[in-house]
Design a protein around this motif. Structure first.
Motif, PDB file in Angstrom:
ATOM      1  N   VAL A   1     -10.889   8.528  -2.992  1.00 58.27           N
ATOM      2  CA  VAL A   1     -10.009   8.782  -2.707  1.00 58.27           C
ATOM      3  C   VAL A   1      -8.885   8.856  -4.052  1.00 58.27           C
ATOM      4  N   ASP A   2      -9.231   7.910  -4.926  1.00 57.94           N
ATOM      5  CA  ASP A   2      -8.327   8.008  -6.022  1.00 57.94           C
ATOM      6  C   ASP A   2      -8.774   9.424  -7.048  1.00 57.94           C
TER       7      ASP A   2
ATOM      8  N   ALA B   1      -8.891  -0.125   5.175  1.00 56.12           N
ATOM      9  CA  ALA B   1      -8.470  -0.731   3.840  1.00 56.12           C
ATOM     10  C   ALA B   1      -8.274   0.097   2.129  1.00 56.12           C
ATOM     11  N   SER B   2      -8.847   1.059   2.109  1.00 57.68           N
ATOM     12  CA  SER B   2      -9.045   1.366   0.972  1.00 57.68           C
ATOM     13  C   SER B   2      -7.757   3.282   1.252  1.00 57.68           C
TER      14      SER B   2
ATOM     15  N   CYS C   1      -1.773   4.026   1.336  1.00 55.42           N
ATOM     16  CA  CYS C   1      -0.268   4.609   1.430  1.00 55.42           C
ATOM     17  C   CYS C   1       1.423   4.173   1.276  1.00 55.42           C
ATOM     18  N   VAL C   2       0.634   2.590   1.660  1.00 54.25           N
ATOM     19  CA  VAL C   2       2.050   2.497   1.950  1.00 54.25           C
ATOM     20  C   VAL C   2       2.918   2.513   1.191  1.00 54.25           C
TER      21      VAL C   2
ATOM     22  N   TRP D   1       8.585  -2.309  -0.801  1.00 54.31           N
ATOM     23  CA  TRP D   1       7.168  -2.040  -0.643  1.00 54.31           C
ATOM     24  C   TRP D   1       6.628  -4.109   0.038  1.00 54.31           C
ATOM     25  N   GLY D   2       6.978  -4.744  -0.115  1.00 53.15           N
ATOM     26  CA  GLY D   2       6.957  -5.792   0.751  1.00 53.15           C
ATOM     27  C   GLY D   2       7.606  -5.678   1.725  1.00 53.15           C
ATOM     28  N   PRO D   3       8.558  -5.585   2.305  1.00 51.30           N
ATOM     29  CA  PRO D   3       8.871  -5.052   3.646  1.00 51.30           C
ATOM     30  C   PRO D   3       7.972  -3.843   4.234  1.00 51.30           C
TER      31      PRO D   3
END
Length: 156
Positions: free
Chosen positions: A37-38, A83-84, A89-90, A100-102
């Motif tokens: 995907v990357d 997972a991948s 995408c987040v 990012w954390g929230p």
């Protein structure tokens, strides 16, 4: 699980070793799919792979009483795409790294909430259907179809 053990006439060890198939496939495929995907991009297309595999897997569970290895492997492919493809995408969807954390917290919180609610729904469906797995499998098919439709909306 008890019913599947008897429906497929499996020995105890064989039945429990089959349960490792989705996780083995996911463990082996997740890093490879992440690299793919990357390199290739097209995350929205890859997002559709997961629910498609899960829906196909549950369709095979409902319609077939023979070899369960293919549906279990398809579940592993579905797990690995989450997972991948979905989790990475987040950071792409949050403008600031402070969020990012929230964002991950909300995503994992929703996942854990589903892991609390879904077993109760499955249990009710199992008992309503006289201890058969047809209704729970149809429920999982419905959930994966909804996931597929949401993925299609993301692709637009």
């Amino acid at each position: 699980m008890y019913e599947l053990y008897h429906v497929y006439n499996l020995f105890y060890f064989t039945f429990h070793s089959l349960q490792t198939i989705p996780f083995t496939v996911a463990a082996l495929l997740t890093p490879l799919l992440g690299i793919c995907v990357d390199i290739l991009g097209h995350r929205s297309m890859f997002i559709l792979i997961g629910p498609t595999c899960v829906a196909l897997s549950h369709t095979l569970f409902i319609t077939s009483q023979y070899d369960v290895r293919l549906p279990l492997a398809l579940l592993g492919i579905g797990y690995s795409t989450f997972a991948s493809v979905v989790l990475p995408c987040v950071p792409l969807l949050t403008a600031n790294s402070v969020h990012w954390g929230p964002a991950f917290g909300i995503l994992v919180g929703i996942q854990h909430l589903s892991q609390v609610i879904i077993p109760h729904i499955v249990s009710i469906l199992y008992w309503v259907n006289n201890k058969h797995y047809t209704y729970p499998l149809l429920f999982f098919l419905l959930c994966s179809t909804i996931g597929l439709l949401l993925g299609v909306l993301l692709w637009q």
